[in-house]
Write an enzyme that holds these catalytic residues in place. Structure first.
Site, PDB file in Angstrom:
ATOM      1  CB  VAL A 269      -8.075  -1.062  -1.494  1.00  0.00           C
ATOM      2  CG1 VAL A 269      -8.872  -0.108  -2.405  1.00  0.00           C
ATOM      3  CG2 VAL A 269      -7.974  -0.779  -0.247  1.00  0.00           C
TER       4      VAL A 269
ATOM      5  N   GLY B 168      -5.148   1.503  -2.749  1.00  0.00           N
ATOM      6  CA  GLY B 168      -4.541   0.615  -1.958  1.00  0.00           C
ATOM      7  C   GLY B 168      -3.644   1.171  -0.808  1.00  0.00           C
ATOM      8  CG  HIS B 169       0.116   2.598  -2.336  1.00  0.00           C
ATOM      9  ND1 HIS B 169      -0.085   2.491  -3.869  1.00  0.00           N
ATOM     10  CD2 HIS B 169       0.950   1.762  -2.180  1.00  0.00           C
ATOM     11  CE1 HIS B 169       0.788   1.750  -4.244  1.00  0.00           C
ATOM     12  NE2 HIS B 169       1.563   1.299  -3.406  1.00  0.00           N
TER      13      HIS B 169
ATOM     14  CE  LYS C  15      -2.083  -6.781  -5.702  1.00  0.00           C
ATOM     15  NZ  LYS C  15      -0.516  -6.659  -5.707  1.00  0.00           N
TER      16      LYS C  15
ATOM     17  CB  SER D 270      -1.464  -3.727  -8.522  1.00  0.00           C
ATOM     18  OG  SER D 270      -0.131  -3.853  -9.016  1.00  0.00           O
TER      19      SER D 270
ATOM     20  N   GLY E 258       0.079  -3.934   3.337  1.00  0.00           N
ATOM     21  CA  GLY E 258      -0.967  -4.530   2.744  1.00  0.00           C
ATOM     22  C   GLY E 258      -1.304  -5.964   2.652  1.00  0.00           C
TER      23      GLY E 258
ATOM     24  CG  LEU F 103       1.474   6.856  -3.783  1.00  0.00           C
ATOM     25  CD1 LEU F 103       1.558   7.930  -2.955  1.00  0.00           C
ATOM     26  CD2 LEU F 103       2.025   5.326  -3.307  1.00  0.00           C
TER      27      LEU F 103
END
Ligand code: PAJ
Length: 301
Positions: free
Chosen positions: A191, A36-37, A164, A200, A162, A33
């Site tokens: 993010v 972003g998570h 992403k 990532s 996300g 994690l």
């Protein structure tokens, strides 16, 4: 935070949550994690009574075993991060909790198992035939296989994904729609770290030097966004490819400027069309993806 490894124990606890009429926000992850998570957990916390995360490195969405083996696993650290973020429940099952032997065998034989659709016809249309779908055969089938299983276990009110992984987000939305799952799919912005590199789990496999080089990916995307009203699509693509070539270690897999709804490449957009720029490349052994939305989306996707 309560941690469940067993599906049965998890489900019986969930029943109690549901009996209390509490709304459930769900954040599926594969662990390792990062911020972003966490942004997904934080968003879920603002909208739901109970926030549930899952950590499951899903074997059916990997194209090769070495990528699966090398996927970072940092369970203890992940638990600490989730507790800090205020996550209420973590579901972290073993493979045998989520897949039967037969399902794993089908994957080993490279046979696409569509049983997740439970006899319904789910048509992703053009969404799955481009970009990641084209380069990673079977990948999205593995994603919807596990996400539909997780949705059936958790039955959340909302699930957070996300941007992403924009193509994944669109495919999961379509899956939930076509399987008539009463779950709101919430899209969350990308993010980035201070250099602009999209966060990532795979970044953990980059050296410091590679991380610095990888900043060129988002720089290129932001540059394309800045030039979007001055240049044609083919000019924008040429500029981006040129810029990415300067990062001599990049092996660009695709660079697409596409319609945001269909994800089909666009050559001459009309004035109302909303566009997204998507890129995938390899830096050393690590495969990275990123994207940027060119025209503002009228409503959240
Ligand atoms: P994973 O790569 O762990 O990502 C979990 C969620 O975090 C996804 O919705 C992903 O889009 C989001 N995410 C990752 N990096 C982000 C970033 N920099 N900014 C915002 N969100 C970000 O995606 C998966 O796992 C799996 O495919 C999964 C959906 C869990 C199915 O196995």
């Amino acid at each position: 935070m309560i941690i469940f490894k067993s599906k049965i124990k998890f489900k019986s606890h969930l029943q109690e949550v549901k009996n209390q009429q509490q709304s459930i926000g769900f954040v599926p992850t594969m662990g390792a994690l990062h911020k972003g998570h966490i942004s997904l957990i934080e968003k879920a916390k603002t909208e739901c009574d109970v926030v549930i995360a899952s950590i499951f490195v899903n074997p059916t969405q990997f194209n090769n075993l070495s990528d699966l083996d090398k996927y970072p696993r940092t369970f203890e650290q992940d638990c600490e991060i989730l507790i800090k973020a205020g996550c209420d429940i973590l579901f972290a099952p073993e493979i045998s909790e989520m897949y039967s032997k037969e399902e794993i065998e089908l994957k080993q034989q490279n046979i696409e198992d569509k049983s997740w659709a439970k006899g319904k016809t789910v048509d992703f249309g053009s969404l799955a035939n481009v970009m990641e779908g084209l380069r990673r055969p079977g990948h999205f089938n593995g994603v919807v296989q596990i996400v539909s299983k997780l949705f059936r276990v958790v039955e959340p009110n909302r699930a957070y994904f996300g941007q992403k992984d924009f193509q994944q987000l669109m495919i999961i939305k379509k899956m939930a729609q076509q399987l008539e799952m009463p779950i709101e799919i919430v899209a969350c912005p990308i993010v980035r770290d201070q250099n602009g590199l999209a966060m990532s789990s795979r970044n953990k496999r980059l050296s410091l030097d590679e991380k610095e080089k990888a900043a060129l990916i988002s720089k290129t995307l932001f540059n394309i966004k800045a030039l979007q009203n001055e240049k044609s699509i083919s000019e924008l693509k040429a500029i981006a490819i040129q810029q990415l070539k300067a990062g001599d270690q990049f092996e660009v897999e695709y660079f697409e400027i596409s319609d945001i709804e269909t994800l089909q490449p666009v050559t001459s957009p009309n004035s109302t069309q909303q566009l997204i720029v998507c890129v995938a490349l390899r830096l050393g052994e690590v495969r990275l993806i990123d994207n940027i939305i060119l025209s503002p989306i009228k409503q959240a996707v």
